[in-house]
Each structure stands twice: as structure tokens, then as C-alpha cells.
Design a protein around this motif. Structure first.
Motif, PDB file in Angstrom:
ATOM      1  N   LYS A  16      -9.661   3.605  -0.781  1.00  0.00           N
ATOM      2  CA  LYS A  16      -8.647   3.806   0.252  1.00  0.00           C
ATOM      3  C   LYS A  16      -7.867   2.502   0.498  1.00  0.00           C
ATOM      4  O   LYS A  16      -6.645   2.520   0.674  1.00  0.00           O
ATOM      5  CB  LYS A  16      -9.311   4.293   1.536  1.00  0.00           C
ATOM      6  CG  LYS A  16      -8.330   4.728   2.612  1.00  0.00           C
ATOM      7  CD  LYS A  16      -9.061   5.179   3.866  1.00  0.00           C
ATOM      8  CE  LYS A  16      -9.854   6.440   3.620  1.00  0.00           C
ATOM      9  NZ  LYS A  16     -10.470   6.952   4.871  1.00  0.00           N
ATOM     10  N   ASP A  17      -8.575   1.373   0.477  1.00  0.00           N
ATOM     11  CA  ASP A  17      -7.885   0.082   0.607  1.00  0.00           C
ATOM     12  C   ASP A  17      -6.915  -0.132  -0.544  1.00  0.00           C
ATOM     13  O   ASP A  17      -5.803  -0.651  -0.356  1.00  0.00           O
ATOM     14  CB  ASP A  17      -8.909  -1.056   0.627  1.00  0.00           C
ATOM     15  CG  ASP A  17      -9.702  -1.088   1.924  1.00  0.00           C
ATOM     16  OD1 ASP A  17      -9.205  -0.539   2.926  1.00  0.00           O
ATOM     17  OD2 ASP A  17     -10.805  -1.666   1.921  1.00  0.00           O
ATOM     18  N   ALA A  18      -7.336   0.257  -1.757  1.00  0.00           N
ATOM     19  CA  ALA A  18      -6.458   0.099  -2.920  1.00  0.00           C
ATOM     20  C   ALA A  18      -5.207   0.969  -2.777  1.00  0.00           C
ATOM     21  O   ALA A  18      -4.090   0.537  -3.094  1.00  0.00           O
ATOM     22  CB  ALA A  18      -7.220   0.451  -4.198  1.00  0.00           C
ATOM     23  N   LEU A  19      -5.394   2.204  -2.307  1.00  0.00           N
ATOM     24  CA  LEU A  19      -4.233   3.085  -2.113  1.00  0.00           C
ATOM     25  C   LEU A  19      -3.281   2.502  -1.075  1.00  0.00           C
ATOM     26  O   LEU A  19      -2.045   2.588  -1.220  1.00  0.00           O
ATOM     27  CB  LEU A  19      -4.699   4.474  -1.684  1.00  0.00           C
ATOM     28  CG  LEU A  19      -5.434   5.318  -2.752  1.00  0.00           C
ATOM     29  CD1 LEU A  19      -5.882   6.637  -2.155  1.00  0.00           C
ATOM     30  CD2 LEU A  19      -4.554   5.555  -3.968  1.00  0.00           C
ATOM     31  N   ARG A  20      -3.833   1.930  -0.011  1.00  0.00           N
ATOM     32  CA  ARG A  20      -2.976   1.342   1.021  1.00  0.00           C
ATOM     33  C   ARG A  20      -2.148   0.183   0.452  1.00  0.00           C
ATOM     34  O   ARG A  20      -0.946   0.086   0.690  1.00  0.00           O
ATOM     35  CB  ARG A  20      -3.824   0.867   2.194  1.00  0.00           C
ATOM     36  CG  ARG A  20      -2.975   0.292   3.337  1.00  0.00           C
ATOM     37  CD  ARG A  20      -3.799   0.011   4.591  1.00  0.00           C
ATOM     38  NE  ARG A  20      -4.779  -1.040   4.367  1.00  0.00           N
ATOM     39  CZ  ARG A  20      -6.096  -0.827   4.359  1.00  0.00           C
ATOM     40  NH1 ARG A  20      -6.574   0.394   4.559  1.00  0.00           N
ATOM     41  NH2 ARG A  20      -6.928  -1.813   4.156  1.00  0.00           N
ATOM     42  N   LEU A  21      -2.791  -0.711  -0.331  1.00  0.00           N
ATOM     43  CA  LEU A  21      -2.061  -1.813  -0.946  1.00  0.00           C
ATOM     44  C   LEU A  21      -1.002  -1.296  -1.916  1.00  0.00           C
ATOM     45  O   LEU A  21       0.108  -1.835  -2.009  1.00  0.00           O
ATOM     46  CB  LEU A  21      -3.038  -2.732  -1.688  1.00  0.00           C
ATOM     47  CG  LEU A  21      -3.955  -3.594  -0.826  1.00  0.00           C
ATOM     48  CD1 LEU A  21      -4.994  -4.281  -1.704  1.00  0.00           C
ATOM     49  CD2 LEU A  21      -3.147  -4.637  -0.061  1.00  0.00           C
ATOM     50  N   TRP A  22      -1.351  -0.260  -2.657  1.00  0.00           N
ATOM     51  CA  TRP A  22      -0.401   0.341  -3.616  1.00  0.00           C
ATOM     52  C   TRP A  22       0.827   0.879  -2.881  1.00  0.00           C
ATOM     53  O   TRP A  22       1.964   0.665  -3.299  1.00  0.00           O
ATOM     54  CB  TRP A  22      -1.149   1.435  -4.381  1.00  0.00           C
ATOM     55  CG  TRP A  22      -0.329   2.183  -5.381  1.00  0.00           C
ATOM     56  CD1 TRP A  22       0.389   1.672  -6.412  1.00  0.00           C
ATOM     57  CD2 TRP A  22      -0.176   3.597  -5.457  1.00  0.00           C
ATOM     58  NE1 TRP A  22       0.973   2.671  -7.132  1.00  0.00           N
ATOM     59  CE2 TRP A  22       0.641   3.871  -6.579  1.00  0.00           C
ATOM     60  CE3 TRP A  22      -0.666   4.674  -4.699  1.00  0.00           C
ATOM     61  CZ2 TRP A  22       1.001   5.164  -6.950  1.00  0.00           C
ATOM     62  CZ3 TRP A  22      -0.313   5.963  -5.077  1.00  0.00           C
ATOM     63  CH2 TRP A  22       0.507   6.214  -6.185  1.00  0.00           C
ATOM     64  N   ALA A  23       0.564   1.587  -1.758  1.00  0.00           N
ATOM     65  CA  ALA A  23       1.671   2.144  -1.006  1.00  0.00           C
ATOM     66  C   ALA A  23       2.538   1.082  -0.361  1.00  0.00           C
ATOM     67  O   ALA A  23       3.764   1.195  -0.284  1.00  0.00           O
ATOM     68  CB  ALA A  23       1.121   3.101   0.060  1.00  0.00           C
TER      69      ALA A  23
END
Length: 506
Positions: A494-501
């Protein structure tokens, strides 16, 4: 032969080998009991005192303790106390059992009379040779105590052949000690040859004890070889005037400091590695590293893998026409080779991540992931702040991966590049790979495993780059409802998705 066939044959062979190794597993030997009585007499009251026996006894006691002996140290003892110490030593040895090792060391005055050796306590008073057995302690008493224990190994060391203190007493004119018969299972060592006199020494220790103590801890040295080395050292130190002597009736091999025996598992891994190494097969090396990434042979396996990989990188003989433009000769396969070769030479996580982003299903993807996992693990082990960072609090109700230890977040996350965060199972894979995989945790708390275990995430979500980006944007704000929900890949994803977004979903 295809890679699939090679992997299958290797897996079958490895399984059968492990079964055979398990059947030949040797039993673990019980720990050996080692008991020692060490005596040093220097402060004689009625005969010539000696400078070094107490020093010698203390040095030997220290050396023996370092090789696993339970040492009783007796210094400047009278006759009664010496007899009592020998008696107690025999009792302990008998109680220790047949597998015990007993050792008796004596430094001090010793004499022989009618072929019998006597150890002299510090309170000895002798006017007539006939009284020697009444005021001295026969060395044979030590042998009798040891023999009565019926234990496997006994060692007697006598550094007791200094000058004869009773030259004025009739019938006590013999020098040195007499050679004794060793009961079965006994090793007898004398500081000098029978009938000869040993040097007390002017360096704080006798030449014999100094040499013995210095070699006692040498790993893997059989007792016979040890005393041969001591003999040579003493001959050299005394200008060939003193020759240590020994006699043996040992029935087993003995080492003061035996080499550590490898466990059955270590033997199994070593034999497997020898087989894999001779194969020169990158696939077998890869499987070995996957199964034993932290073994003693992992470094050598990686080096061999690099050599084989370098050979694989060499271009095939160029059969194109000289007139063909160079740019037309470069194939996608050559580009992939160049990229993995660059990653191999760089040896960095970024280089392997770049390869995996470009060739997620490439010919060297498995190797790249293995190397990337190793790099990530090493960074986590060597990070000086890793143990001091407080863990990030999990979202209420959410499970987190038990091995997640990489709390450092990358600057960016890309759809087709390895995440570079979380535990190695996440860090070495990209978002595009993970959304085609299986959940690691229940998407809904309490959901039975049969519903989600080993199912693909794509079966539950329309996870494509565009709509996944829409979902990822809902994680940007911690106050958003989606941020409080658990995720089937855990909080790190979820942290990775947030950084990606946050970077526009590149």
C-alpha cells in the motif's frame, strides 16, 4: 535438453540424495568428560626449593581448561593433602564413567628407588632410603587410581626429573625417574628420558612445560604428534641435553583440541555443492543458491555463476555479411545480454531493478531476482539504523508481513520496476508482476483461506495500470477511507502504491 527437463532431473536427484543422506545420518556423540589433577610443588622446606613448578602447574591448568578439562589445581602441598587430592581425583574419575578422560600433571621434585618413582611433597623429611615410601607419594598410586576407574583414556605427565635432592642419602644416588609400565589406555609422558635429569628453566617455566602448554591448543593434533613436537622444541631449547620421553598403551585416538566435526546437515550441503560445482550448470547453481543462500559455499557459487554468465554473454560468431550495417546486427536478445552484463558488473540493486523493469520475463529474470534479493537482505543486515528505527504502526485490523524489515522508502516507484521496498518477496518484484500473483493476507478479516489462498488477485480485482492508479490515489491521504482498509499484499505494498500515485503512476 530443455531447462524444464534439467530442473526436473535435478530436483529428483536432489530429493533422492537427501533421502540417502538422511539414512546415513550419524548419531550425535555425547559430550566427553575431561578431568585433570594438576600439582606444582616449589616451596620445599628441607630440600632444595625449585623456582618454576608452581608457575608450570598454573600454566598447565590454564591450558587444560581451554581444552575442556575440569581442573583441580594443588600447589605446594604436603603429603597428606597430596594423597587426599589423588584419592578424590580417582573417585571423580570412577564416577565420570567409561568415556571420561583423566589427566594427572605433576611438577616438582621426584626420585626413584629400586625402580619405583616417588613424588615429593613440600614437607618431605628423609634420613634413610628405607623411609621413602613412608614420606613420599608413589607415582604408581596415581596409575592405580586411574586404572580402577576403567575409563577409556588416561594421561600422566611428569615434569619431575630435576636434580636429586637426596644425593647425601645412601641408596638414593639414581638420577631422574624410572620408566613405568602404562596400564592399558594410558599415555605416560616424562620431561626427560629415564634416568636423566631435566632442566628447571630460567624463563619462569621449565622448557618441557613451556613447549607443552604452547602446543596444547593446536587444533587437530594427535597426542603422539603433540609430544613429538614438544620433544623437538625441548631438544632445541636445551642444546640437545634433554630428551622428553613418552610411552603409550592408548587404544583410541586422542586430541586435546579436536577439529570441530561438521554436522550431518553441513556434510550434506558440502557434498551437494561438490556435485553442483563439477556440473558447471548455471541452472543447478541457481537452484543451489536458492536452497542455500547463506551457506559457506554461497560466495563461491556466485563467483562461478558470474564466470558462467560471462561466457554466456559472449556473442556468438558473427555470420552476417560485412556489408550489413552494424545497427542491423543487434537483436533484442543482444540488448538483454548487455543489460544483464551491466547489472552483473555494477552489482547494484538499481542495475538489477532496471533489467527487471525492462525484461520482467527475460531469460535472466530469475538470476536478477536472486541477486536483487541478496542485495536487499545484505542492506538490511548492514544498515546501522535498522535496529533503532521504530516499526511503522500497522493500519487497524491489518496483518503485516512478518519479515518486513526494510522501512526505508524509495524516491519513486514505477509500474514495471521492482518496488525496492518491503521484504525481498515484494522488493524484487514490480506492481505489474504482483497484481498477477496471489494474495499474501486475507483481503477481509476472518475470510476463510479456501476463498483467497492461492487465488490470483486479478480474479477479484480489475487490476490494470489505469484503474489501479485510480485506487492508489485513494491512499495518498491518511484520512481517506481506503487508507484504513487492510490490503491482500500488506501495508508495504500500500505504501508503494501511494508513492506510485504521488508521482503520477509512471
Amino acid at each position: 535438453m530443455s531447462n524444464r527437463t534439467t530442473m526436473y532431473r535435478f530436483a529428483i536427484g536432489y530429493f533422492l540424495w537427501c533421502m540417502l543422506a538422511a539414512g546415513l545420518h550419524p548419531g550425535q556423540a555425547s559430550a566427553e568428560t575431561r578431568l585433570a589433577l594438576v600439582v606444582g610443588n616449589s616451596a620445599y622446606s628441607t630440600v632444595t626449593p625449585l623456582d618454576n613448578p608452581v608457575n608450570d602447574a598454573e600454566r598447565m591448568a590454564d591450558a587444560l581448561r581451554k581444552t575442556g578439562f575440569d581442573v583441580t589445581l594443588v600447589l605446594d602441598t604436603n603429603q597428606n593433602d597430596l594423597i587426599l587430592a589423588i584419592s578424590r581425583f580417582g573417585s571423580r574419575l570412577r564416577a565420570a564413567g567409561a568415556d571420561a578422560t583423566g589427566l594427572f600433571y605433576y611438577a616438582g621434585h621426584g626420585v626413584q628407588s629400586f625402580g619405583t618413582n616417588f613424588l615429593l611433597p613440600v614437607d618431605i623429611e628423609l634420613q634413610d632410603a628405607a623411609d621413602l615410601s613412608l614420606v613420599g607419594v608413589p607415582a604408581q598410586a596415581v596409575l592405580r587410581q586411574m586404572f580402577s576407574a576403567r575409563n577409556r583414556t588416561n594421561i600422566v605427565i611428569l615434569d619431575a626429573c630435576r636434580n636429586n635432592p637426596f644425593t647425601s642419602v645412601p641408596d638414593l644416588g639414581d638420577n631422574g625417574l624410572a620408566e613405568m609400565k602404562a596400564p592399558r589406555g594410558t599415555f605416560l609422558a616424562y620431561s626427560t628420558a629415564p634416568g636423566e635429569v631435566a632442566v628447571d628453566g630460567d624463563t619462569g617455566n621449565s622448557p618441557f612445560t613451556q613447549a607443552l602448554a604452547s602446543h596444547l591448543q593446536t587444533p587437530g593434533l594427535p597426542i603422539e604428534t603433540l609430544f613429538k613436537t614438544v620433544r623437538n622444541d625441548v631438544l632445541k631449547a636445551t642444546g640437545n641435553i634433554q630428551t622428553p620421553w613418552d610411552t603409550s598403551s592408548l587404544t583410541v585416538d586422542f586430541q586435546f583440541n579436536p577439529l570441530t566435526q561438521p554436522s550431518a546437515e553441513e556434510l550434506q550441503v558440502r557434498q551437494l555443492w561438490e556435485s553442483v560445482k563439477l556440473s558447471n550448470d548455471p541452472l543447478q547453481l541457481l537452484l543451489f543458491l536458492r536452497a542455500h543462500p547463506d551457506s559457506a559455499y554461497a560466495s563461491e557459487a556466485r563467483e562461478l555463476m558470474q564466470v558462467l554468465l560471462a561466457k554466456e554473454m559472449q556473442p556468438a560468431s558473427d555470420t552476417t555479411s560485412p556489408e550489413t550495417p552494424k545497427t542491423e546486427r543487434v537483436s533484442p536478445r543482444d540488448n538483454e545480454r548487455e543489460m544483464i552484463e551491466h547489472a552483473r558488473q555494477e552489482g547494484t540493486a538499481e542495475a538489477y531493478e532496471a533489467y527487471l523493469a525492462t525484461y520482467p520475463d527475460g531469460a535472466f529474470a530469475e538470476l536478477a531476482r536472486l541477486e536483487l534479493t541478496t542485495i536487499v537482505n545484505n542492506q538490511q543486515r548492514t544498515d546501522p539504523d535498522a535496529d533503532e528505527r521504530p516499526p511503522e504502526p500497522p493500519v487497524a485490523g491489518e496483518q503485516t508481513a512478518p519479515s518486513a524489515g526494510n522501512s526505508a522508502l524509495p524516491d519513486t516507484v514505477a509500474f514495471n520496476a521492482p518496488l525496492g521496498m518491503g521484504d525481498p518477496q515484494l522488493a524484487t518484484r514490480s506492481i505489474s508482476e504482483l497484481i498477477r500473483g496471489s494474495p499474501r493476507f486475507a483481503p477481509i478479516d476472518g475470510l476463510p483461506e479456501a476463498v483467497w489462498k492461492d487465488k490470483t488477485c486479478a480474479a477479484c480485482h480489475q487490476w490494470e495500470q489505469a484503474n489501479l492508479c485510480e485506487q492508489a490515489r485513494t491512499y495518498i491521504s491518511d484520512d481517506a477511507p481506503a487508507a484504513a482498509k487492510q490490503h491482500p499484499y500488506g501495508g508495504a505494498f500500500k505504501d508503494a502504491l501511494r508513492l506510485w500515485a504521488e508521482k503520477g503512476c509512471p
